[in-house]
Design a protein around this motif. Structure first.
Motif, short mmCIF file in Angstrom:
data_model
loop_
_atom_site.label_atom_id
_atom_site.label_comp_id
_atom_site.label_asym_id
_atom_site.label_seq_id
_atom_site.Cartn_x
_atom_site.Cartn_y
_atom_site.Cartn_z
N LEU A 1 0.83 -1.20 0.00
CA LEU A 1 0.00 0.00 0.00
C LEU A 1 0.87 1.26 0.00
CD1 LEU A 1 -2.87 1.21 0.26
CD2 LEU A 1 -2.52 1.23 2.74
N ILE A 2 1.88 1.24 0.86
CA ILE A 2 2.75 2.41 0.96
C ILE A 2 3.50 2.63 -0.35
CG2 ILE A 2 4.87 3.26 2.07
CD1 ILE A 2 3.72 1.94 4.66
N LEU A 3 3.94 1.53 -0.98
CA LEU A 3 4.62 1.62 -2.28
C LEU A 3 3.74 2.35 -3.28
CD1 LEU A 3 6.96 0.82 -4.15
CD2 LEU A 3 5.85 -1.38 -4.50
N VAL A 4 2.47 1.90 -3.37
CA VAL A 4 1.54 2.49 -4.33
C VAL A 4 1.29 3.97 -4.00
CG1 VAL A 4 -0.82 2.43 -5.18
CG2 VAL A 4 0.45 0.30 -4.88
N LEU A 5 1.08 4.26 -2.71
CA LEU A 5 0.81 5.65 -2.33
C LEU A 5 1.98 6.56 -2.69
CD1 LEU A 5 -1.01 5.24 1.10
CD2 LEU A 5 -1.99 5.78 -1.14
N PHE A 6 3.19 6.08 -2.47
CA PHE A 6 4.36 6.91 -2.80
C PHE A 6 4.46 7.13 -4.30
CE2 PHE A 6 5.95 7.03 1.45
CZ PHE A 6 6.83 8.09 1.45
N ILE A 7 4.24 6.06 -5.09
CA ILE A 7 4.36 6.19 -6.54
C ILE A 7 3.37 7.25 -7.02
CG2 ILE A 7 3.90 5.03 -8.74
CD1 ILE A 7 5.11 2.50 -7.45
N ILE A 8 2.17 7.27 -6.40
CA ILE A 8 1.15 8.23 -6.86
C ILE A 8 1.41 9.63 -6.33
CG2 ILE A 8 -1.31 8.81 -6.79
CD1 ILE A 8 -1.87 5.80 -6.62
N PHE A 9 1.71 9.75 -5.02
CA PHE A 9 1.70 11.08 -4.41
C PHE A 9 3.09 11.69 -4.19
CE2 PHE A 9 -2.37 9.24 -2.99
CZ PHE A 9 -3.20 10.16 -3.59
N GLU A 10 4.11 10.88 -4.08
CA GLU A 10 5.44 11.45 -3.81
C GLU A 10 6.49 10.65 -4.58
OE1 GLU A 10 7.03 14.29 -2.96
OE2 GLU A 10 6.23 14.30 -0.92
N PRO A 11 6.40 10.72 -5.93
CA PRO A 11 7.28 9.87 -6.74
C PRO A 11 8.77 10.13 -6.51
CG PRO A 11 6.09 11.43 -8.11
CD PRO A 11 5.51 11.53 -6.75
N GLN A 12 9.12 11.28 -5.95
CA GLN A 12 10.54 11.55 -5.67
C GLN A 12 10.95 11.03 -4.30
OE1 GLN A 12 12.27 13.93 -8.00
NE2 GLN A 12 10.47 13.50 -9.25
N GLY A 13 10.01 10.46 -3.57
CA GLY A 13 10.34 9.85 -2.28
C GLY A 13 10.72 10.85 -1.21
N VAL A 14 11.21 10.30 -0.09
CA VAL A 14 11.60 11.14 1.04
C VAL A 14 12.72 12.09 0.64
CG1 VAL A 14 12.60 11.11 3.35
CG2 VAL A 14 10.91 9.39 2.72
N ALA A 15 13.71 11.59 -0.11
CA ALA A 15 14.84 12.44 -0.51
C ALA A 15 14.35 13.64 -1.32
CB ALA A 15 15.86 11.63 -1.32
N GLY A 16 13.40 13.39 -2.22
CA GLY A 16 12.85 14.48 -3.03
C GLY A 16 12.13 15.49 -2.17
N ARG A 17 11.34 14.99 -1.21
CA ARG A 17 10.60 15.88 -0.31
C ARG A 17 11.57 16.74 0.50
NH1 ARG A 17 6.78 18.96 -0.11
NH2 ARG A 17 5.80 17.44 -1.46
N LEU A 18 12.62 16.11 1.03
CA LEU A 18 13.59 16.86 1.84
C LEU A 18 14.29 17.93 1.01
CD1 LEU A 18 15.22 14.10 4.06
CD2 LEU A 18 13.58 15.87 4.72
N SER A 19 14.63 17.59 -0.26
CA SER A 19 15.34 18.60 -1.05
C SER A 19 14.40 19.75 -1.40
CB SER A 19 15.97 17.97 -2.30
OG SER A 19 15.07 17.97 -3.37
N LYS A 20 13.10 19.46 -1.53
CA LYS A 20 12.15 20.56 -1.76
C LYS A 20 12.07 21.47 -0.54
CE LYS A 20 9.39 17.86 -4.86
NZ LYS A 20 8.17 17.12 -5.09
N ILE A 21 12.05 20.83 0.64
CA ILE A 21 11.99 21.63 1.87
C ILE A 21 13.26 22.49 1.99
CG2 ILE A 21 12.00 21.50 4.40
CD1 ILE A 21 10.26 18.94 4.07
N ALA A 22 14.42 21.86 1.70
CA ALA A 22 15.68 22.61 1.78
C ALA A 22 15.66 23.77 0.80
CB ALA A 22 16.86 21.68 1.49
N HIS A 23 15.16 23.51 -0.41
CA HIS A 23 15.10 24.55 -1.42
C HIS A 23 14.18 25.68 -0.97
CE1 HIS A 23 13.92 26.56 -5.16
NE2 HIS A 23 15.11 26.21 -5.60
N TYR A 24 13.08 25.30 -0.34
CA TYR A 24 12.12 26.29 0.13
C TYR A 24 12.81 27.27 1.08
CZ TYR A 24 8.05 28.22 2.55
OH TYR A 24 7.12 29.07 3.08
N TRP A 25 13.59 26.73 2.03
CA TRP A 25 14.22 27.60 3.02
C TRP A 25 15.38 28.38 2.43
CZ3 TRP A 25 11.59 29.18 6.79
CH2 TRP A 25 10.58 28.36 7.33
#
Ligand SMILES: Nc1ncnc2c1ncn2[C@@H]1O[C@H](COP(=O)(O)OP(=O)(O)O)[C@@H](O)[C@H]1O
Ligand SMILES: [Mg+2]
Lengths: 252, 357
Positions: free
Chosen positions: B309-333
């Motif tokens: 389930l988690i695999l599917v949810l990530f593919i749909i909602f956060e395809p860049q994964g945790v690393a992608g999310r963190l780099s977006k947050i870093a970029h934001y700041w």
């Protein structure tokens, strides 16, 4: 002097004669254009030269060498580079990384030395980077250097693809519809670069193109194709006047 | 602010900015300090995180960078584990048995890489899945060597001052191996080889026209990925102490896929985030088990379903994964307060209808 020659080249896909017995040669330092209606076999000729397709018959001669049986990955190291009609860049990489992949045919480091990242590998990488930067400066791409290809507009991607091909340091450059999808200004820019690529860099160019104003502006000779056969070969003006060419374009 | 670079050489450095050097030094320091106060149980679990991260790096090179799917990674892990354990049982020292496991797994990578050269996507997934199940069957049937379903006990050798029997010894060895593997992977990625992997992912035909030998490079990607996973397998043997053939099955391979997708495809740190996630999830489930409503916590198959389930949810909602999310947050700041919503939105893609067929 002839840099590249095609002798009686043919490729049949089942019943379709995509290329049907074609011979021509390209002189060192010229811009040679290939025109013809859609499906005439222009891209197929490029794919044959790139060795992505195996010809049914005929030969490809580059700098006096028969390259008809060479595998596709050695074509770049022979000095033949190309672009693709529908842009085949590496979308998940930056512009700079794309250009650096263009240097691949000049890489000599062993896999082990790359894994260890030896000083020799580092020096070679700096040299490749220097060459890529020259190409970036030549094409005025500095602003986009670190952007992902997926984030660049179409017009820039077309230029990046030319840049990647130039990073090969080719003797012969194959451009497949360099102006397709571009507006008038962008097309004029392409014309200026083709002139410089031939003039300043001394690279011979074979170009597939639909835009006759671009063809007339930059090419020394034009070859018109239809149904895999040559209709006419000569200067742009001669070919445009040729009755067979006129008929092919009017849908005769 | 983004760092401004002053030379090409700077771009080739592994840790180009002060920030990145501080971060790596900090993480390393913490990792070395943890055994001073953490209990044996936690050290063992952290060693498992390191081991999974090693396997994650191996899979990341293959799937995240080269773009080749594999549902057979558990088989490489198993080959490394059995080779190491069997050689140790016959008196071979660890310093030879561990690399032998990696090497044999690497050879298995070549063996699956060559016949699947022309495959991608679903076909490659099926082929690697079949390979995994063949290897699993060998673990079961080759009783003379593997002990079959009876299992195979892992003897615990010493390596200098490290006693691998103890979670503490395994902790340090796994940490060192993870450091080594990260260095190797980072070197590959900044070298021509790494670029050719990314090129194959982007477009095989143009990679070829740039001079990339597809057959050699794809096979190499499989071999390196398998060898790294095999190394993880050797360490894994010392984590589980006892090898059973069915511990290296499809469920484990899918865990590996989940790990790199959740962590973030195409980033080495993603392999580490993914490993943390994949090792914490079962612990989290265990903690919550009794508090979940309707007896969900005691449903059989809860864990694999949750991973899926988690695999599917990530593919749909956060395809860049945790690393992608963190780099977006870093970029934001780093761009604050100038961040634009559309920064990470892609331009509409061009069509690829007329590619070489
Ligand atoms: N891989 C292929 N398989 C079958 N037919 C092909 C293939 N590639 C090209 N063709 C056919 O060959 C002919 C020439 O195509 P192409 O060289 O792409 O034309 P164009 O001159 O527009 O570039 C067309 O009829 C096309 O359908
Ligand atoms: Mg075409």
């Amino acid at each position: 002097m002839s840099l590249f020659a095609v002798e009686d080249l043919a490729l049949h896909f089942g019943g379709i004669r995509a290329v049907d017995g074609i011979s021509f040669d390209v002189r060192d330092g010229e811009v040679f254009a290939i025109i013809g209606p859609n499906g005439a076999g222009k891209t197929t000729i490029f794919n044959l030269i790139s060795r992505l397709y195996q010809p049914t018959s005929g030969r490809l001669i580059f700098r006096g060498q028969d390259i008809t049986r060479r595998p596709p990955h050695v074509v770049a190291s022979l000095g033949i580079a190309r672009t693709f009609q529908n842009i085949e860049l590496f979308a998940n990489a930056t512009l700079l990384q794309n250009l650096l992949i263009g240097r691949h045919s000049h890489v000599s480091a062993s896999i082990l030395s790359q894994i260890l990242y030896t000083p020799a590998v580092r020096r070679a990488e700096i040299a490749h980077r220097g060459r890529a930067e020259e190409v970036i400066a030549f094409l005025g791409l500095e602003r986009h250097r670190d952007r992902l290809i997926a984030d660049l507009p179409y017009g820039i991607r077309k230029v990046v693809e030319i840049g990647r091909a130039l990073c090969i340091d080719p003797r012969l450059l194959l451009l497949d519809e360099p102006s397709s999808g571009l507006n008038v200004e962008e097309t004029q820019e392409i014309a200026a670069w083709i002139d410089e690529i031939r003039g300043t860099l001394g690279v011979t160019v074979i170009m597939v193109e639909h835009d006759m104003s671009l063809v007339s502006a930059v090419s020394d000779r034009v070859m018109a194709l239809n149904y895999g056969r040559i209709l006419a070969l000569g200067t742009a003006a001669e070919v445009q006047r040729d009755p067979e060419v006129v008929r092919a374009y009017l849908g005769g | 602010m983004r760092p401004i670079r002053t030379s090409y050489a700077q771009d080739l450095t592994l840790l180009p900015t002060t920030g990145s050097r501080v971060r790596v030094a900090l993480v390393t320091g913490v990792a070395l300090a943890i055994p001073a106060f953490a209990g044996e149980f936690y050290l063992g679990e952290l060693a498992a995180v390191f081991i999974f991260a090693i396997a994650g790096v191996g899979m990341m090179l293959l799937s995240g960078y080269t773009g080749l799917v594999s549902l057979g990674q558990a088989a490489f892990l198993g080959i490394g584990a059995y080779t190491n354990a069997v050689l140790l049982a016959r008196g071979v020292p660890l310093i030879l048995s561990l690399p032998s496991g990696a090497m044999l797994a690497g050879l298995a990578g070549v063996a699956i890489g060559i016949p699947t050269l022309r495959m991608s996507g679903l076909y490659l997934a099926i082929a690697t899945l079949a390979f995994g199940s063949i290897v699993g069957t060998i673990f079961q049937k080759w009783e003379g060597v593997t002990g079959g379903f009876g299992g195979f006990p892992v003897v615990s050798p010493t390596l200098g001052p490290l006693i691998l029997d103890s979670p503490r010894g395994l902790y340090f060895l796994s940490l060192a191996m993870l450091g080594l593997v990260l260095l190797v992977a980072a070197n590959i990625l900044r070298s021509p080889l790494g670029r050719s992997l990314v090129a194959i992912h982007g477009s095989e035909i143009s990679a070829q026209s740039m001079g990339v030998n597809l057959a050699v490079t794809k096979t190499l990607s499989f071999a390196i990925s398998a060898a790294i996973t095999g190394l993880a397998g050797g360490l894994f043997a010392h984590y589980v102490h006892f090898l059973a053939p069915d511990s290296f099955d499809l469920v484990l391979s899918i865990q590996f896929v989940t790990m790199i997708v959740v962590g973030g495809l195409g980033s080495l740190s993603g392999a580490i985030y993914g490993a943390i996630f994949i090792r914490l999830l079962p612990q989290g489930i265990a903690l919550l088990r009794d508090d979940l409503p309707l007896g969900i916590g005691h449903m059989p198959g809860l864990e694999p379903s949750l991973f899926g389930l988690i695999l599917v949810l990530f593919i749909i909602f956060e395809p860049q994964g945790v690393a992608g999310r963190l780099s977006k947050i870093a970029h934001y700041w780093s761009a604050f307060p100038l961040h634009r919503r559309a920064t990470f939105q892609r331009q509409k893609s061009y069509t690829r209808s007329e590619r070489v067929r």
